[in-house]
Design an enzyme around this catalytic site. Structure first.
Site, PDB file in Angstrom:
ATOM      1  N   CYS A   8      32.886  59.952  73.840  1.00  0.00           N
ATOM      2  CA  CYS A   8      34.032  60.001  74.750  1.00  0.00           C
ATOM      3  C   CYS A   8      35.207  60.754  74.127  1.00  0.00           C
ATOM      4  CB  CYS A   8      34.453  58.576  75.096  1.00  0.00           C
ATOM      5  SG  CYS A   8      35.404  58.520  76.613  1.00  0.00           S
ATOM      6  N   ASP A 131      33.923  46.677  75.711  1.00  0.00           N
ATOM      7  CA  ASP A 131      34.764  47.313  74.700  1.00  0.00           C
ATOM      8  C   ASP A 131      35.659  46.238  74.080  1.00  0.00           C
ATOM      9  OD1 ASP A 131      36.087  49.264  73.221  1.00  0.00           O
ATOM     10  OD2 ASP A 131      37.365  49.929  74.896  1.00  0.00           O
TER      11      ASP A 131
HETATM   12  O1  LIG Z   1      39.523  57.314  74.097  1.00  0.00           O
HETATM   13  C1  LIG Z   1      40.635  57.110  74.631  1.00  0.00           C
HETATM   14  O2  LIG Z   1      41.643  57.730  74.284  1.00  0.00           O
HETATM   15  C2  LIG Z   1      40.745  56.081  75.706  1.00  0.00           C
HETATM   16  C3  LIG Z   1      41.941  55.987  76.396  1.00  0.00           C
HETATM   17  C4  LIG Z   1      42.100  55.063  77.398  1.00  0.00           C
HETATM   18  C5  LIG Z   1      41.059  54.213  77.725  1.00  0.00           C
HETATM   19  C6  LIG Z   1      39.861  54.290  77.043  1.00  0.00           C
HETATM   20  C7  LIG Z   1      39.684  55.202  76.016  1.00  0.00           C
HETATM   21  N1  LIG Z   1      38.501  55.306  75.316  1.00  0.00           N
HETATM   22  C8  LIG Z   1      37.343  54.487  75.554  1.00  0.00           C
HETATM   23  O3  LIG Z   1      37.356  53.378  74.660  1.00  0.00           O
HETATM   24  C9  LIG Z   1      36.104  53.290  74.001  1.00  0.00           C
HETATM   25  C10 LIG Z   1      36.274  52.727  72.622  1.00  0.00           C
HETATM   26  O4  LIG Z   1      36.976  53.620  71.832  1.00  0.00           O
HETATM   27  P1  LIG Z   1      36.849  53.653  70.229  1.00  0.00           P
HETATM   28  O5  LIG Z   1      35.455  54.141  69.919  1.00  0.00           O
HETATM   29  O6  LIG Z   1      37.077  52.275  69.753  1.00  0.00           O
HETATM   30  O7  LIG Z   1      37.879  54.612  69.790  1.00  0.00           O
HETATM   31  C11 LIG Z   1      35.616  54.737  73.996  1.00  0.00           C
HETATM   32  O8  LIG Z   1      34.275  54.860  73.787  1.00  0.00           O
HETATM   33  C12 LIG Z   1      36.071  55.249  75.318  1.00  0.00           C
HETATM   34  O9  LIG Z   1      35.129  54.996  76.342  1.00  0.00           O
END
Ligand SMILES: O=C(O)c1ccccc1N[C@@H]1O[C@H](COP(=O)(O)O)[C@@H](O)[C@H]1O
Length: 230
Positions: A8, A131
């Protein structure tokens, strides 16, 4: 066990190509202005055209209204809408029906109550994304690079299919896979060298760690006192 991999917050051709070459299944573009990974509709459209047919395209949105969603859907033509805000069960059903696209609904997990809420969304979302809940005061509802206690998912209905995210990287994803049974894995911060800067080497290492994971057949999960074999 084949696990779907989503990366992502991609924003450059170089890192998108690295993810595609490494066999990513879903690529996410972030439409949340406060995120360091945010892309414009025009930029996402260019990247989506490059990825189309090679991976599924996911538009990540946060509590967005129909007009803004329509702007993304019409131009970027995503395969999926990811709803990563506080969208209600009714709103998820409405978005899915209005746009005719599968919806990946993200739910923040911090405690057992959050896990039990997942069942409420299971019938309306095409897929759930579990998440970590953002830390108090965080500017972003996701993408914070923090994990939750994966043992909490022992309480989930084993038939409930979900994707897992939150602070996953090449070093911890095997442990996450050993403790949970996700349909897919999603990462953002863990494949970056700095907030918003995806790193091709980290993307490759992350996907290799997932593809190389082999469940230990002797190490089933214990659910309600019963051993569930892999
Ligand atoms: O990635 C971002 O900036 C984001 C912004 C707003 C909502 C969701 C976002 N990311 C999502 O969150 C998961 C977990 O992130 P991380 O791997 O802990 O950094 C990511 O996989 C996105 O789907």
């Amino acid at each position: 066990m084949t696990v779907i991999v989503k990366i992502c917050g991609l924003s450059t051709e170089e890192t998108l190509d690295a993810a595609l070459a490494a066999g990513v299944d879903m690529v996410g573009f972030v439409f949340f202005p406060k995120s360091p990974r945010a892309v414009s509709i025009e930029r996402a459209s260019v990247l989506a055209s490059r990825a189309r047919g090679k991976a599924e395209i996911v538009a990540l949105t946060v509590d967005m209204d129909d007009a803004a969603l329509a702007g993304i859907v019409d131009t970027v033509k995503p395969d999926w809408l990811q709803l990563h805000g506080s969208e209600s069960v009714e709103r998820v059903a409405e978005v899915r029906a209005r746009f005719g696209l599968p919806v990946l609904k993200a739910l923040g997990i911090r405690d057992a109550g959050d896990v039990s809420r997942a069942a409420d969304y299971a019938s309306v979302a095409s897929r759930l994304l579990l998440d970590a809940k953002p830390p108090k005061g965080a500017a972003l509802p996701g993408g914070n690079g923090v994990s939750f206690d994966w043992h909490l998912l022992d309480a989930l209905d084993p038939g409930l299919s979900y994707m897992l995210s939150g602070g996953l990287d090449a070093d911890n994803v095997a442990e996450a896979l050993a403790l949970t049974r996700p349909f897919g894995i999603d990462a953002s911060s863990g494949v970056e060298s700095a907030p918003g800067i995806k790193d091709p080497d980290r993307i490759r290492a992350f996907i290799a760690a997932i593809r190389g994971f082999r469940p230990n057949p002797d190490q089933g999960r214990i659910i309600a006192g019963e051993r569930i074999s892999s």
